[in-house]
Design an enzyme around this catalytic site. Structure first.
Site, PDB file in Angstrom:
ATOM      1  N   LYS A 197       2.769  44.405  10.810  1.00 36.71           N
ATOM      2  CA  LYS A 197       3.625  44.855   9.718  1.00 36.71           C
ATOM      3  C   LYS A 197       3.425  46.353   9.477  1.00 36.71           C
ATOM      4  O   LYS A 197       4.366  47.117   9.407  1.00 36.71           O
ATOM      5  CB  LYS A 197       3.309  44.039   8.459  1.00 36.71           C
ATOM      6  CG  LYS A 197       4.104  44.442   7.250  1.00 36.71           C
ATOM      7  CD  LYS A 197       3.819  43.535   6.064  1.00 36.71           C
ATOM      8  CE  LYS A 197       4.411  44.163   4.804  1.00 36.71           C
ATOM      9  NZ  LYS A 197       4.202  43.373   3.609  1.00 36.71           N
ATOM     10  N   GLU A 203      -7.524  46.277  14.719  1.00 35.18           N
ATOM     11  CA  GLU A 203      -7.633  45.283  15.791  1.00 35.18           C
ATOM     12  C   GLU A 203      -6.396  45.355  16.694  1.00 35.18           C
ATOM     13  O   GLU A 203      -6.489  45.359  17.920  1.00 35.18           O
ATOM     14  CB  GLU A 203      -7.722  43.857  15.211  1.00 35.18           C
ATOM     15  CG  GLU A 203      -9.027  43.537  14.508  1.00 35.18           C
ATOM     16  CD  GLU A 203      -8.989  43.852  13.029  1.00 35.18           C
ATOM     17  OE1 GLU A 203      -8.154  44.704  12.604  1.00 35.18           O
ATOM     18  OE2 GLU A 203      -9.783  43.271  12.278  1.00 35.18           O
ATOM     19  N   GLY A 257       2.677  39.717   4.933  1.00 33.03           N
ATOM     20  CA  GLY A 257       2.203  39.386   6.274  1.00 33.03           C
ATOM     21  C   GLY A 257       2.065  37.879   6.491  1.00 33.03           C
ATOM     22  O   GLY A 257       2.530  37.330   7.489  1.00 33.03           O
ATOM     23  N   ARG A 258       1.433  37.193   5.547  1.00 35.24           N
ATOM     24  CA  ARG A 258       1.167  35.758   5.737  1.00 35.24           C
ATOM     25  C   ARG A 258       2.407  34.895   5.502  1.00 35.24           C
ATOM     26  O   ARG A 258       2.339  33.672   5.626  1.00 35.24           O
ATOM     27  CB  ARG A 258      -0.003  35.322   4.856  1.00 35.24           C
ATOM     28  CG  ARG A 258       0.121  35.680   3.390  1.00 35.24           C
ATOM     29  CD  ARG A 258      -1.214  35.531   2.662  1.00 35.24           C
ATOM     30  NE  ARG A 258      -1.145  35.999   1.286  1.00 35.24           N
ATOM     31  CZ  ARG A 258      -1.334  37.263   0.899  1.00 35.24           C
ATOM     32  NH1 ARG A 258      -1.579  38.202   1.808  1.00 35.24           N
ATOM     33  NH2 ARG A 258      -1.285  37.602  -0.371  1.00 35.24           N
ATOM     34  N   GLU A 343      -5.983  34.019   1.061  1.00 30.81           N
ATOM     35  CA  GLU A 343      -5.628  35.431   0.882  1.00 30.81           C
ATOM     36  C   GLU A 343      -4.672  35.566  -0.316  1.00 30.81           C
ATOM     37  O   GLU A 343      -4.670  36.580  -1.004  1.00 30.81           O
ATOM     38  CB  GLU A 343      -4.981  35.991   2.152  1.00 30.81           C
ATOM     39  CG  GLU A 343      -4.938  37.514   2.190  1.00 30.81           C
ATOM     40  CD  GLU A 343      -4.602  38.074   3.575  1.00 30.81           C
ATOM     41  OE1 GLU A 343      -5.516  38.475   4.311  1.00 30.81           O
ATOM     42  OE2 GLU A 343      -3.413  38.122   3.919  1.00 30.81           O
ATOM     43  N   HIS A 374     -15.155  12.213  13.962  1.00 27.41           N
ATOM     44  CA  HIS A 374     -16.391  12.130  14.737  1.00 27.41           C
ATOM     45  C   HIS A 374     -17.242  13.369  14.540  1.00 27.41           C
ATOM     46  O   HIS A 374     -18.134  13.651  15.336  1.00 27.41           O
ATOM     47  CB  HIS A 374     -16.044  11.920  16.217  1.00 27.41           C
ATOM     48  CG  HIS A 374     -15.255  10.662  16.423  1.00 27.41           C
ATOM     49  ND1 HIS A 374     -15.842   9.434  16.600  1.00 27.41           N
ATOM     50  CD2 HIS A 374     -13.916  10.436  16.385  1.00 27.41           C
ATOM     51  CE1 HIS A 374     -14.899   8.503  16.708  1.00 27.41           C
ATOM     52  NE2 HIS A 374     -13.723   9.088  16.571  1.00 27.41           N
ATOM     53  N   LYS A 503     -12.729  46.890   5.655  1.00 26.20           N
ATOM     54  CA  LYS A 503     -12.044  47.725   6.656  1.00 26.20           C
ATOM     55  C   LYS A 503     -12.549  49.158   6.560  1.00 26.20           C
ATOM     56  O   LYS A 503     -12.836  49.797   7.572  1.00 26.20           O
ATOM     57  CB  LYS A 503     -10.530  47.725   6.412  1.00 26.20           C
ATOM     58  CG  LYS A 503      -9.814  46.443   6.769  1.00 26.20           C
ATOM     59  CD  LYS A 503      -8.306  46.660   6.606  1.00 26.20           C
ATOM     60  CE  LYS A 503      -7.530  45.371   6.631  1.00 26.20           C
ATOM     61  NZ  LYS A 503      -6.113  45.521   6.313  1.00 26.20           N
TER      62      LYS A 503
HETATM   63  O1  F6P Z   1      -6.227  42.481   6.534  1.00 22.46           O
HETATM   64  C1  F6P Z   1      -5.356  41.565   6.022  1.00 22.46           C
HETATM   65  C2  F6P Z   1      -3.965  41.796   6.511  1.00 22.46           C
HETATM   66  O2  F6P Z   1      -3.407  42.868   5.874  1.00 22.46           O
HETATM   67  C3  F6P Z   1      -3.113  40.544   6.349  1.00 22.46           C
HETATM   68  O3  F6P Z   1      -2.601  40.414   5.087  1.00 22.46           O
HETATM   69  C4  F6P Z   1      -2.106  40.734   7.423  1.00 22.46           C
HETATM   70  O4  F6P Z   1      -1.453  39.539   7.718  1.00 22.46           O
HETATM   71  C5  F6P Z   1      -2.974  41.236   8.545  1.00 22.46           C
HETATM   72  O5  F6P Z   1      -3.924  42.062   7.908  1.00 22.46           O
HETATM   73  C6  F6P Z   1      -2.281  41.990   9.632  1.00 22.46           C
HETATM   74  O6  F6P Z   1      -1.609  43.108   9.141  1.00 22.46           O
HETATM   75  P1  F6P Z   1      -0.524  43.851  10.002  1.00 22.46           P
HETATM   76  O7  F6P Z   1       0.567  42.908  10.299  1.00 22.46           O
HETATM   77  O8  F6P Z   1      -0.084  45.001   9.160  1.00 22.46           O
HETATM   78  O9  F6P Z   1      -1.193  44.329  11.273  1.00 22.46           O
END
Ligand code: F6P
Length: 537
Positions: A197, A203, A257-258, A343, A374, A503
């Site tokens: 987003k 990452e 995002g979620r 979240e 199990h 972060k």
């Molecule tokens: O760190 C949390 C977050 O901001 C989530 O809310 C989001 O889904 C995820 O990181 C990834 O964010 P982006 O889509 O901006 O890379």
């Protein structure tokens, strides 16, 4: 009824047994909801008529319906970020407009959806091929959190509809993830979707750079762009990455995002199952949106799912909630729901800035059945704490030749809910031991280990079959459940400030770990760990 009234009512129930409530022949029907083919049964809980009335009164007093309407109308209910909350618009077929800042957003949503469909069709049909002329056989989606969990979960869930290129999802900054994924692939036949987003998530940009290098080494710098696509709200940043605008699928900041699987973040899913099935998925979500807006009180499924959760967590005080899909293809659903719920509702401050004086959202966890049986069900049945369980089961599987296995799956799911409720008394356990020839002290001792306290609550979501439409219904149901919980608690379910501090610290620590900066000023524990990793490599 307010919180204190609900808690008083709960204490007044004493040792009320769920089984006793079910002696009433209409209990199962009265404490269930059917909507568009789904059945939600919360009759195996200690929620009685008075508790339900109290919970519904609480929802009314906290303005859930007004807040719901404000959300669907595009009001800026995400107040800490000054944004509307309109993931529902991503699955809205129209024709009624959805306005944000005096502008109808639906035409943009539908235009993007149709661009996604063209792209997916071209890729699936082989019209969009690799620069070398071969088909793209594999697609790698690089994203994390909401840019990964939704499409990865849904791609697995809808595996029976998968007739497009193979999909792979890479999220973790641990190089092992991208390394092991790319090692199996041919770069000349691989398309990489960078899904973020913000397009700033460390990452994702790190993994995307690794994938880009991998592609460039194999196909040459000039051809890399034809192996890339992007999904983001940040068109400026995708341009900096050199991704051609026609391969960028944008969305607006009113999609969290979620909550973003329904739009361009679902591109990987659409490529896998095709635009028609993706549309069925959207239609399922929209059907649940209509139900959520129209059904009143105890007939409203998301509302009652939320109030069942509130009854268990905030009123009864059970700290966690297990989500137990008896559906192997929903294996990633618990992880998806962890982000959606934790979240969204893991907050300590109410919308007005005051500290919450009731617990916020519960810990959510789970695994598919029967595997969990199990592993951790021992604790659910006989541990000292109570874990409310939310079971999920399809009436029918996708494998007609294996219908006998599906019957076993259903029997197991229903048996677990029954066992949790009924338990086994000391007398029954003693009779069991006596039948095995035990007597005296040994009979007593062995019998005590075989007692199940029972009276452990569970709810059941039953659905006809895990089709794209049904998956859409289920996910929208859970989204609205989270919404209701947040509204009742008076928190903002749509920000996530709690992920920021870690972060920031990670950014500052990276050069220290690399040995390019000093650990001076760090606490003793952190400094010791940095020294350990530096010395060991
Ligand atoms: O760190 C949390 C977050 O901001 C989530 O809310 C989001 O889904 C995820 O990181 C990834 O964010 P982006 O889509 O901006 O890379």
């Amino acid at each position: 009824m307010d919180w204190d009234g609900l808690k008083r009512h709960r204490s007044g129930q004493g040792d009320l047994r769920i089984e006793t409530l079910l002696d009433n022949p209409s209990r199962a029907r009265d404490f269930s909801i059917r909507a568009d083919g789904l059945l939600f049964d919360y009759s195996k809980t200690t929620m009685d008529e008075e508790a339900r009335a109290g919970l519904l009164a609480l929802a009314e007093a906290t303005g859930v319906a007004a807040r719901r309407d404000a959300m669907f109308k595009g009001h800026k209910i995400n107040e800490t970020e000054g944004r509307a909350v309109l993931h529902t618009a991503l699955r809205d077929p129209g024709p009624d407009p959805v306005m944000v800042d005096d502008e109808d957003v639906l035409s943009g949503v539908h235009a993007t959806l149709s661009r996604m469909a063209d792209f997916a069709d071209a890729l699936r049909g082989g019209d969009l091929c690799a620069p070398g002329g071969g088909r793209f056989t594999d697609v790698v989606n690089i994203g994390i959190g909401g840019s990964d969990l939704g499409p990865a979960m849904a791609t697995l869930a809808l595996a029976p509809y998968h007739d497009g290129p193979r999909l792979h999802y890479v999220s973790n900054v641990d190089g092992a993830h991208i390394h092991d994924t790319l090692a199996r692939l041919d770069p000349a036949a691989t398309l990489v979707i960078v899904a973020s987003k913000t397009f700033t998530t460390i990452e994702t940009v790190t993994n995307a750079a690794t994938a880009r290098d991998w592609l460039a080494r194999a196909v040459g710098e000039e051809a890399v762009g034809e192996h890339l696509a992007a999904v983001s709200t940040a068109a400026d940043k995708t341009a900096e990455w050199g991704i051609a605008p026609e391969r960028v699928f944008g969305f607006e900041d009113w999609v969290g995002g979620r909550y973003s699987l329904w739009g361009p973040i679902g591109l990987g899913l659409m490529i896998a199952i095709g635009p028609a099935h993706f549309n069925d998925f959207l239609a399922g979500g929209h059907a649940m949106d209509l139900h959520f807006q129209r059904a009143v009180g105890a007939d409203n499924m998301p509302l009652m799912l939320a109030l069942t959760g509130i009854w268990h967590h905030q009123v009864c005080g059970y700290p966690t909630r297990a989500v137990l899909p008896y559906d192997q293809r929903l294996a990633r659903l618990p992880a998806y729901l962890q982000q959606l719920e934790m979240e969204s509702n893991g907050k300590s401050v109410a919308m007005d800035g005051h500290s919450l004086d009731i617990p916020s959202g519960p810990v959510v966890w789970g695994e598919p059945g029967t595997n969990g049986q199990h592993a951790f069900y021992q604790l659910i049945h006989q541990g000292t704490g109570v874990v409310p369980c939310e079971f999920m089961i399809a009436a029918e599987g996708h494998e007609p030749a294996l219908a006998h296995q599906h019957r076993l799956l259903i029997a197991n799911c229903l048996a677990q809910a029954e066992a949790l409720m009924k338990g086994r008394s000391l007398e029954a356990a003693r009779a069991l031991m006596a039948a095995q020839g035990l007597s005296g002290d040994e009979l007593d001792r062995q019998a005590r280990h075989r007692v199940f306290p029972g009276n452990r609550p569970s709810a059941m979501l039953a659905y006809p079959k895990l089709t794209p439409f049904v998956l859409g219904q289920i996910l929208a149901l859970y989204e609205h459940r989270v919404f209701v919980e947040g509204a009742v608690l008076g928190i903002n379910s749509f920000d996530q400030w709690g992920v920021e501090l870690g972060k920031e610290l990670a950014r500052a620590l990276e050069p220290v770990v690399a040995g390019d900066a000093s650990a001076a000023g760090k606490d003793g524990s952190t400094a010791q760990l940095i020294a350990f990793v530096r010395a060991a490599r």
